[in-house]
Enzyme design. Structure first.
Site, PDB file in Angstrom:
ATOM      1  N   GLU A 227      39.351 -40.221   0.591  1.00 22.26           N
ATOM      2  CA  GLU A 227      40.219 -39.058   0.411  1.00 22.26           C
ATOM      3  C   GLU A 227      40.117 -38.277   1.712  1.00 22.26           C
ATOM      4  O   GLU A 227      39.109 -37.612   1.962  1.00 22.26           O
ATOM      5  CB  GLU A 227      39.734 -38.261  -0.798  1.00 22.26           C
ATOM      6  CG  GLU A 227      40.839 -37.460  -1.436  1.00 22.26           C
ATOM      7  CD  GLU A 227      41.032 -36.137  -0.753  1.00 22.26           C
ATOM      8  OE1 GLU A 227      41.849 -36.084   0.201  1.00 22.26           O
ATOM      9  OE2 GLU A 227      40.371 -35.178  -1.130  1.00 22.26           O
ATOM     10  N   CYS A 261      42.379 -29.995   2.116  1.00 27.33           N
ATOM     11  CA  CYS A 261      43.220 -31.132   2.509  1.00 27.33           C
ATOM     12  C   CYS A 261      44.606 -31.011   1.899  1.00 27.33           C
ATOM     13  O   CYS A 261      45.584 -31.432   2.507  1.00 27.33           O
ATOM     14  CB  CYS A 261      42.562 -32.442   2.098  1.00 27.33           C
ATOM     15  SG  CYS A 261      41.958 -32.441   0.420  1.00 27.33           S
TER      16      CYS A 261
HETATM   17  P1  NDP Z   1      33.665 -34.991   8.526  1.00 29.69           P
HETATM   18  O1  NDP Z   1      34.640 -35.964   8.057  1.00 29.69           O
HETATM   19  O2  NDP Z   1      32.996 -35.231   9.827  1.00 29.69           O
HETATM   20  O3  NDP Z   1      32.509 -34.814   7.414  1.00 29.69           O
HETATM   21  C1  NDP Z   1      32.683 -35.201   6.047  1.00 29.69           C
HETATM   22  C2  NDP Z   1      31.460 -35.998   5.606  1.00 29.69           C
HETATM   23  O4  NDP Z   1      31.424 -37.236   6.306  1.00 29.69           O
HETATM   24  C3  NDP Z   1      30.139 -35.311   5.906  1.00 29.69           C
HETATM   25  O5  NDP Z   1      29.212 -35.609   4.892  1.00 29.69           O
HETATM   26  C4  NDP Z   1      29.726 -35.944   7.210  1.00 29.69           C
HETATM   27  O6  NDP Z   1      28.337 -35.855   7.453  1.00 29.69           O
HETATM   28  C5  NDP Z   1      30.159 -37.379   7.008  1.00 29.69           C
HETATM   29  N1  NDP Z   1      30.411 -38.145   8.218  1.00 29.69           N
HETATM   30  C6  NDP Z   1      30.950 -37.718   9.373  1.00 29.69           C
HETATM   31  N2  NDP Z   1      31.056 -38.732  10.257  1.00 29.69           N
HETATM   32  C7  NDP Z   1      30.565 -39.832   9.646  1.00 29.69           C
HETATM   33  C8  NDP Z   1      30.374 -41.192  10.049  1.00 29.69           C
HETATM   34  N3  NDP Z   1      30.740 -41.627  11.257  1.00 29.69           N
HETATM   35  N4  NDP Z   1      29.823 -42.027   9.174  1.00 29.69           N
HETATM   36  C9  NDP Z   1      29.463 -41.614   7.961  1.00 29.69           C
HETATM   37  N5  NDP Z   1      29.599 -40.346   7.512  1.00 29.69           N
HETATM   38  C10 NDP Z   1      30.152 -39.459   8.346  1.00 29.69           C
HETATM   39  O7  NDP Z   1      34.357 -33.570   8.512  1.00 29.69           O
HETATM   40  P2  NDP Z   1      33.996 -32.302   9.402  1.00 29.69           P
HETATM   41  O8  NDP Z   1      33.081 -31.480   8.614  1.00 29.69           O
HETATM   42  O9  NDP Z   1      33.556 -32.656  10.784  1.00 29.69           O
HETATM   43  O10 NDP Z   1      35.447 -31.658   9.510  1.00 29.69           O
HETATM   44  C11 NDP Z   1      36.340 -32.103  10.518  1.00 29.69           C
HETATM   45  C12 NDP Z   1      37.750 -32.174  10.010  1.00 29.69           C
HETATM   46  O11 NDP Z   1      37.828 -33.104   8.931  1.00 29.69           O
HETATM   47  C13 NDP Z   1      38.300 -30.910   9.410  1.00 29.69           C
HETATM   48  O12 NDP Z   1      38.724 -30.011  10.373  1.00 29.69           O
HETATM   49  C14 NDP Z   1      39.402 -31.452   8.546  1.00 29.69           C
HETATM   50  O13 NDP Z   1      40.520 -31.731   9.327  1.00 29.69           O
HETATM   51  C15 NDP Z   1      38.821 -32.738   8.024  1.00 29.69           C
HETATM   52  N6  NDP Z   1      38.219 -32.575   6.687  1.00 29.69           N
HETATM   53  C16 NDP Z   1      38.933 -32.925   5.611  1.00 29.69           C
HETATM   54  C17 NDP Z   1      38.415 -32.716   4.354  1.00 29.69           C
HETATM   55  C18 NDP Z   1      39.174 -33.068   3.141  1.00 29.69           C
HETATM   56  O14 NDP Z   1      39.008 -32.418   2.109  1.00 29.69           O
HETATM   57  N7  NDP Z   1      39.964 -34.125   3.174  1.00 29.69           N
HETATM   58  C19 NDP Z   1      37.112 -32.112   4.144  1.00 29.69           C
HETATM   59  C20 NDP Z   1      36.414 -31.808   5.365  1.00 29.69           C
HETATM   60  C21 NDP Z   1      36.962 -32.042   6.569  1.00 29.69           C
HETATM   61  P3  NDP Z   1      27.743 -34.767   8.494  1.00 29.69           P
HETATM   62  O15 NDP Z   1      28.120 -33.426   7.963  1.00 29.69           O
HETATM   63  O16 NDP Z   1      26.294 -35.025   8.462  1.00 29.69           O
HETATM   64  O17 NDP Z   1      28.400 -35.070   9.807  1.00 29.69           O
END
Ligand code: NDP
Length: 453
Positions: A227, A261
């Site tokens: 998602e 999102c």
């Molecule tokens: P991320 O996608 O980086 O983080 C979401 C989750 O994924 C966190 O638990 C994070 O862990 C983990 N994660 C990140 N990179 C990896 C990887 N390479 N492998 C495995 N797990 C990973 O979101 P951000 O917090 O950096 O937000 C950045 C952008 O993402 C936002 O500005 C928005 O555009 C989008 N976003 C969308 C969401 C939605 O509801 N669809 C929710 C949040 C963000 P950790 O925190 O330890 O990095």
């Protein structure tokens, strides 16, 4: 893992990140627990979920305050988030037996064939900070009730929420090991996912994170649900109730301080109602109270982290440089916290960030369109395909246009929302798979055909 209160910029707590050895221990526990949990009668699993709903409602303020402290959600919205989690627990406590009832099939003479729905094993949930309880519960409630065990790797800025969610299940009486948190950084996710004991993964978050996790899951031939982001269009046609559209549109963009999102991000407004819509919409946006997220009167709090603020600011600055204009807002507020004001952009060029990227904050881009075909074409001019909202007093026209929208859901005369009763998820770069409803509980099960001659 440092918890920084985004309203003040102060460090409020530090958690020690867990190691590879901790992950190994947790997987052993999850695997053992699964052997027992899968045989626990479904009625008992439903009752435990109902008890989780009770725990959430009994201690809602404490859970909501943890959300507000760690990611800055206005407290009134944090309380609503906890209630929504209780609702999804109620929903599956009531409907899981029906959803998981074996399906019959047309069978050859002398035989009976059915599909049974059985759990797969420990599931890894990689979750974001924006709805730090809801995103977890909408996966965990059905996955646990189907008989899987769950390991949560939450975003690094909300470790307290992660522990608090574990506490909900513990207080509800779930057996040890059915739900565990892993306080790990994202570089350990691959290691966990490559372990044979993990049987599937769900991720809510950004495109890069989704691609990384899906690649690993693919190499391991494990089930995955993604998602990801969205750039949802909010289409206001010439026969819309403009007042209702402007009021709902402001909520659709500003809920959770714009960090959703499924927030409406691109407002595509028919030229005949453009001026009226813009005036009403900007009035609504200007009436919002920005400030301390612990104040129940606050509508828009800080962004969750300084990094989110910086990225949003860069996107708006680049859009202004490309020719967009601000009607209100447009610059970070002077503060120690990560505050960005509700912002409305107009005259937005097609290829600037406000038009072509996901903006994760309180920034609305309003576009004027000549007719419904331009509205649909512009709506689909995005790599994302999560949701869309169409405003028209002619419901048949709305239904007809809904078929032309490239998205996982279309709401007519309503904002896009997730609701336990209906499937939720996207297409294109917004991900795949579905959460919630019957579709959600059937993502992480073995659809086993049983043929009896
Ligand atoms: P991320 O996608 O980086 O983080 C979401 C989750 O994924 C966190 O638990 C994070 O862990 C983990 N994660 C990140 N990179 C990896 C990887 N390479 N492998 C495995 N797990 C990973 O979101 P951000 O917090 O950096 O937000 C950045 C952008 O993402 C936002 O500005 C928005 O555009 C989008 N976003 C969308 C969401 C939605 O509801 N669809 C929710 C949040 C963000 P950790 O925190 O330890 O990095």
């Amino acid at each position: 893992m440092d918890v920084i209160n985004p309203a003040t910029g102060e460090r409020v707590e530090t958690y020690e990140a867990e190691t590879v050895a901790d992950v190994d221990d947790a997987l052993a526990v999850a695997s053992d627990a699964f052997d027992r949990w899968r045989n626990c009668p479904l009625r008992e699993r439903e009752q435990l979920l109902a008890d989780a709903a009770t725990e959430l409602r009994t201690n809602d303020r404490s859970y909501a305050e943890t959300i507000t402290r760690e990611m800055g959600k206005p407290i009134s919205q944090a309380l609503e988030e906890i209630e929504k989690c209780a609702w999804v627990c109620d929903h599956y406590a009531e409907h899981a037996s029906t959803y998981l009832n074996p399906d019959g099939h047309p069978s050859p003479p002398g035989a009976v064939a059915k599909t049974a729905y059985e759990p797969l094993g420990p599931q890894l949930a990689v979750m974001p900070w924006n709805f730090p309880f809801w995103q977890v519960f909408r996966f965990a409630a059905p996955a646990l009730t189907a008989g899987n065990t769950v390991l949560l790797k939450h975003a690094s800025n909300v470790p307290g929420c992660s522990r608090a969610i574990e506490n909900v299940f513990r207080e509800a009486g779930y057996p040890d090991g059915t739900f565990q948190t892993l306080l790990i950084t994202s570089d350990l996710v691959d290691e966990a996912l490559e372990d044979d004991r993990v049987r599937g993964v769900t991720l809510t978050g950004s495109g890069p994170a989704g691609r990384a996790v899906a690649s690993t899951a693919g190499r391991q031939l494990k089930r995955s649900v993604l998602e990801l982001g969205g750039s949802d269009p909010f289409i206001v046609l010439d026969d819309a109730d403009v007042e209702a559209a402007a009021e709902t549109g402001a909520s659709a963009r500003m809920l959770n301080s714009g960090q959703s999102c499924i927030a409406a991000k691109r407002f595509l407004v028919h030229t005949n109602v453009y001026d009226e819509f813009l005036e009403r919409f900007v009035d609504e946006i200007k009436s919002l109270t920005v400030g301390d997220p612990t104040d129940p009167e606050t509508d828009v709090g800080p962004l969750a982290t300084d990094a989110i603020l910086e990225e949003l600011d860069a996107q708006v600055t680049a859009s202004l440089e490309a020719g967009a204009r601000t009607v209100t807002g447009g610059e970070p507020l002077e503060s120690n916290g990560a505050y960005y004001p509700p912002t409305v952009l107009v005259d937005v060029p097609d290829d600037c960030p406000a038009a072509s990227e996901e903006t994760f904050g309180p920034v609305a881009a309003v576009f004027e369109v000549d007719d419904e075909s331009e509205a649909i074409r512009t709506a689909n001019e995005t790599e994302f395909g999560l949701g869309a909202s169409i405003w028209t007093e002619d419901r048949r026209r709305g239904r007809r246009l809904s078929r032309e929208i490239e998205a996982g859901c279309v709401f007519i005369n309503q904002l896009v929302k997730s609701d336990p009763r209906v499937p939720f998820g996207g297409i294109k770069d917004s991900g795949y798979g579905r959460e919630l409803s019957e579709a959600g509980i059937k993502e992480f099960v073995n659809r086993k055909t049983i043929w009896v001659e």
